[in-house]
Design a protein around this motif. Structure first.
Motif, PDB file in Angstrom:
ATOM      1  N   LEU A  81       8.618  -6.841 -11.907  1.00  0.00           N
ATOM      2  CA  LEU A  81       9.055  -7.541 -13.133  1.00  0.00           C
ATOM      3  C   LEU A  81      10.479  -8.100 -13.006  1.00  0.00           C
ATOM      4  N   LYS A  82      11.297  -7.468 -12.167  1.00  0.00           N
ATOM      5  CA  LYS A  82      12.669  -7.953 -11.971  1.00  0.00           C
ATOM      6  C   LYS A  82      12.751  -8.973 -10.847  1.00  0.00           C
ATOM      7  N   GLY A  83      11.614  -9.232 -10.190  1.00  0.00           N
ATOM      8  CA  GLY A  83      11.608 -10.210  -9.093  1.00  0.00           C
ATOM      9  C   GLY A  83      12.417  -9.762  -7.887  1.00  0.00           C
ATOM     10  N   ILE A  84      12.450  -8.445  -7.643  1.00  0.00           N
ATOM     11  CA  ILE A  84      13.212  -7.954  -6.478  1.00  0.00           C
ATOM     12  C   ILE A  84      12.406  -8.223  -5.209  1.00  0.00           C
ATOM     13  N   ASN A  85      13.087  -8.819  -4.241  1.00  0.00           N
ATOM     14  CA  ASN A  85      12.435  -9.085  -2.965  1.00  0.00           C
ATOM     15  C   ASN A  85      12.687  -7.875  -2.058  1.00  0.00           C
ATOM     16  N   TYR A  86      11.688  -7.001  -1.934  1.00  0.00           N
ATOM     17  CA  TYR A  86      11.915  -5.803  -1.131  1.00  0.00           C
ATOM     18  C   TYR A  86      11.114  -5.836   0.161  1.00  0.00           C
ATOM     19  N   SER A  87      11.486  -4.923   1.055  1.00  0.00           N
ATOM     20  CA  SER A  87      10.843  -4.934   2.364  1.00  0.00           C
ATOM     21  C   SER A  87       9.596  -4.048   2.361  1.00  0.00           C
ATOM     22  N   TYR A  88       8.514  -4.594   2.937  1.00  0.00           N
ATOM     23  CA  TYR A  88       7.273  -3.821   3.062  1.00  0.00           C
ATOM     24  C   TYR A  88       7.162  -3.256   4.478  1.00  0.00           C
ATOM     25  N   LYS A  89       8.137  -3.603   5.308  1.00  0.00           N
ATOM     26  CA  LYS A  89       8.032  -3.276   6.731  1.00  0.00           C
ATOM     27  C   LYS A  89       8.057  -1.754   6.942  1.00  0.00           C
ATOM     28  N   PRO A  90       6.929  -1.154   7.362  1.00  0.00           N
ATOM     29  CA  PRO A  90       6.970   0.295   7.569  1.00  0.00           C
ATOM     30  C   PRO A  90       7.652   0.633   8.893  1.00  0.00           C
ATOM     31  N   CYS A  91       8.157   1.838   8.987  1.00  0.00           N
ATOM     32  CA  CYS A  91       8.758   2.251  10.245  1.00  0.00           C
ATOM     33  C   CYS A  91       7.636   2.428  11.269  1.00  0.00           C
ATOM     34  N   PRO A  92       7.749   1.812  12.445  1.00  0.00           N
ATOM     35  CA  PRO A  92       6.668   1.914  13.429  1.00  0.00           C
ATOM     36  C   PRO A  92       6.503   3.326  13.993  1.00  0.00           C
ATOM     37  N   PHE A  93       7.527   4.167  13.798  1.00  0.00           N
ATOM     38  CA  PHE A  93       7.462   5.518  14.353  1.00  0.00           C
ATOM     39  C   PHE A  93       6.817   6.538  13.418  1.00  0.00           C
ATOM     40  N   SER A  94       6.754   6.207  12.126  1.00  0.00           N
ATOM     41  CA  SER A  94       6.165   7.207  11.216  1.00  0.00           C
ATOM     42  C   SER A  94       4.733   6.793  10.909  1.00  0.00           C
ATOM     43  N   LYS A  95       3.857   7.767  10.919  1.00  0.00           N
ATOM     44  CA  LYS A  95       2.447   7.460  10.668  1.00  0.00           C
ATOM     45  C   LYS A  95       2.223   7.422   9.164  1.00  0.00           C
ATOM     46  N   GLY A  96       2.705   6.386   8.529  1.00  0.00           N
ATOM     47  CA  GLY A  96       2.550   6.277   7.067  1.00  0.00           C
ATOM     48  C   GLY A  96       3.687   6.966   6.361  1.00  0.00           C
ATOM     49  N   ALA A  97       3.685   6.897   5.024  1.00  0.00           N
ATOM     50  CA  ALA A  97       4.762   7.484   4.233  1.00  0.00           C
ATOM     51  C   ALA A  97       4.772   9.000   4.395  1.00  0.00           C
ATOM     52  N   SER A  98       5.948   9.603   4.109  1.00  0.00           N
ATOM     53  CA  SER A  98       6.031  11.053   4.278  1.00  0.00           C
ATOM     54  C   SER A  98       5.172  11.760   3.228  1.00  0.00           C
ATOM     55  N   PHE A  99       4.620  12.884   3.615  1.00  0.00           N
ATOM     56  CA  PHE A  99       3.794  13.706   2.714  1.00  0.00           C
ATOM     57  C   PHE A  99       2.572  12.950   2.173  1.00  0.00           C
ATOM     58  N   THR A 100       2.026  12.025   2.978  1.00  0.00           N
ATOM     59  CA  THR A 100       0.907  11.207   2.497  1.00  0.00           C
ATOM     60  C   THR A 100      -0.245  12.055   1.974  1.00  0.00           C
ATOM     61  N   PHE A 101      -0.572  13.108   2.721  1.00  0.00           N
ATOM     62  CA  PHE A 101      -1.722  13.929   2.336  1.00  0.00           C
ATOM     63  C   PHE A 101      -1.482  14.603   0.984  1.00  0.00           C
ATOM     64  N   TYR A 102      -0.290  15.159   0.814  1.00  0.00           N
ATOM     65  CA  TYR A 102       0.002  15.828  -0.461  1.00  0.00           C
ATOM     66  C   TYR A 102       0.042  14.823  -1.610  1.00  0.00           C
ATOM     67  N   LYS A 103       0.552  13.628  -1.306  1.00  0.00           N
ATOM     68  CA  LYS A 103       0.611  12.608  -2.359  1.00  0.00           C
ATOM     69  C   LYS A 103      -0.786  12.263  -2.844  1.00  0.00           C
ATOM     70  N   LYS A 104      -1.747  12.212  -1.908  1.00  0.00           N
ATOM     71  CA  LYS A 104      -3.139  11.911  -2.297  1.00  0.00           C
ATOM     72  C   LYS A 104      -3.709  13.029  -3.163  1.00  0.00           C
ATOM     73  N   LEU A 105      -3.463  14.254  -2.747  1.00  0.00           N
ATOM     74  CA  LEU A 105      -3.952  15.412  -3.517  1.00  0.00           C
ATOM     75  C   LEU A 105      -3.386  15.400  -4.943  1.00  0.00           C
ATOM     76  N   ILE A 106      -2.090  15.143  -5.011  1.00  0.00           N
ATOM     77  CA  ILE A 106      -1.415  15.163  -6.316  1.00  0.00           C
ATOM     78  C   ILE A 106      -1.895  13.998  -7.183  1.00  0.00           C
ATOM     79  N   ALA A 107      -2.201  12.856  -6.526  1.00  0.00           N
ATOM     80  CA  ALA A 107      -2.699  11.700  -7.290  1.00  0.00           C
ATOM     81  C   ALA A 107      -4.033  12.035  -7.958  1.00  0.00           C
ATOM     82  N   SER A 108      -4.901  12.798  -7.255  1.00  0.00           N
ATOM     83  CA  SER A 108      -6.177  13.116  -7.905  1.00  0.00           C
ATOM     84  C   SER A 108      -5.985  14.140  -9.025  1.00  0.00           C
TER      85      SER A 108
END
Ligand code: AMP
Ligand code: FES
Ligand code: ZN
Length: 299
Positions: free
Chosen positions: A211-238
């Motif tokens: 909504l603020k029109g912020i141009n942010y970076s989507y570039k993930p770090c090539p060394f990390s396999k996805g965001a940190s704590f991905t598995f827990y984030k999925k569990l918590i989302a459900s």
């Protein structure tokens, strides 16, 4: 769905708050959540010199803009990790944002510090993400202290915090649980650290950035396999899907009831820190973790 505040057409639904908002009421909601976090946790005042650690992702950019618009004295610090696939683009995003918003920005180049992350990765046997985090925290702290900033703010959001709390709780890790929270006070040579977005989810900061029109970076770090704590984030989302509001409640109840006993247990267990014999950074050993990494790279 109608906006809960003004009854116009809502564009963002927030089941956890049993609410929906039109664009301008959403921005008001976001601002109030940040103000509430700052006040409830006594994070800083208008007299403080705040250094925001800006990664180039949506959270730290959203945080910087919101704090600036609230009238706080903010400057940015970006750590250029020298990762070929991502660092140049991410750095440019941060530089462009700060120029556009007239926010003073400092950039620290890890290559110049002898800590280029791909080099560290080659020489280290442990996971690079933990060493990289250690290197970033070290420079956030040293830089803030050196330049006289009174507070360091990071863009950690509710999802980051809850996933970390969940992981620490599963292991009943007293040291990590005692250190968890939206405020780490200034002590033993460490600058005060705050997380003003702790009441807002990743979805909520993404909406603010959009909504603020912020141009942010989507570039993930090539060394990390996805965001940190991905598995827990999925569990918590459900869990959140089944019980809207559970996430914020889990975290806030920890702050009200769980944090103190862990702090007490850790203070009984841990001895005071001393200054690293090479660089002066607070450490429990003779040499700090970053000086040990530098030593490894030098041989
Ligand atoms: P992360 O651990 O990557 O999710 O980042 C958490 C927070 O740390 C971000 O919201 C930023 O405030 C800060 N941060 C991470 N990477 C950098 C970086 N390269 N430079 C400055 N701040 C960073
Ligand atoms: Fe540090 Fe990926 S290893 S950002
Ligand atoms: Zn050191």
């Amino acid at each position: 769905m109608k906006c809960t505040r003004c009854k116009q057409k809502a564009v963002v639904a927030l089941p956890s708050h049993n609410a929906g908002f039109c664009p301008s009421c959403y921005l008001e909601y976001f601002k109030r959540q940040v103000e509430k976090a700052i006040k409830a946790q006594n994070m800083f005042s208008f007299e403080d010199k705040i250094l925001v650690a800006i990664s180039g992702g949506k959270d730290s950019l959203a945080l910087t803009l919101q704090l600036k618009e609230l009238g706080y004295n903010v400057s940015g610090l970006h750590i250029d990790l020298n990762i070929p696939e991502s660092s140049a683009e991410v750095r440019k995003t941060v530089e462009d944002f700060c120029t556009l918003q007239s926010i003073p920005l400092y950039v620290l180049e890890m290559k110049k510090e002898g800590l280029s992350i791909p080099e560290v990765k080659k020489r280290l046997s442990r996971p690079i993400c933990s060493a990289c985090g250690q290197i970033k925290r070290y420079h956030f702290n040293l830089f803030a202290k050196e330049k006289g900033f009174t507070v360091l703010a990071t863009g950690h959001n509710l999802d980051d915090e809850v996933a970390r709390l969940f992981a620490n709780t599963l292991r009943w890790d007293i040291d990590y649980l005692s250190d968890q929270g939206p405020v780490l006070k200034e002590e033993q040579g460490f600058v005060k650290k705050v997380k003003p977005l702790y009441r807002l989810t990743e979805f909520e900061t993404a909406n603010y950035a959009f909504l603020k029109g912020i141009n942010y970076s989507y570039k993930p770090c090539p060394f990390s396999k996805g965001a940190s704590f991905t598995f827990y984030k999925k569990l918590i989302a459900s869990l959140e899907q089944e019980q809207p509001g559970r996430k914020l409640n889990f975290y806030e109840t920890f702050l009200k009831q769980g944090q103190k006993p862990f702090k007490l247990a850790a203070s009984r267990k841990n001895s005071p820190l001393n200054a690293c014999s090479r660089c002066g950074y607070p450490t429990s050993g003779e040499i700090c973790g970053v000086c040990r990494i530098k030593e490894l790279l030098a041989c």
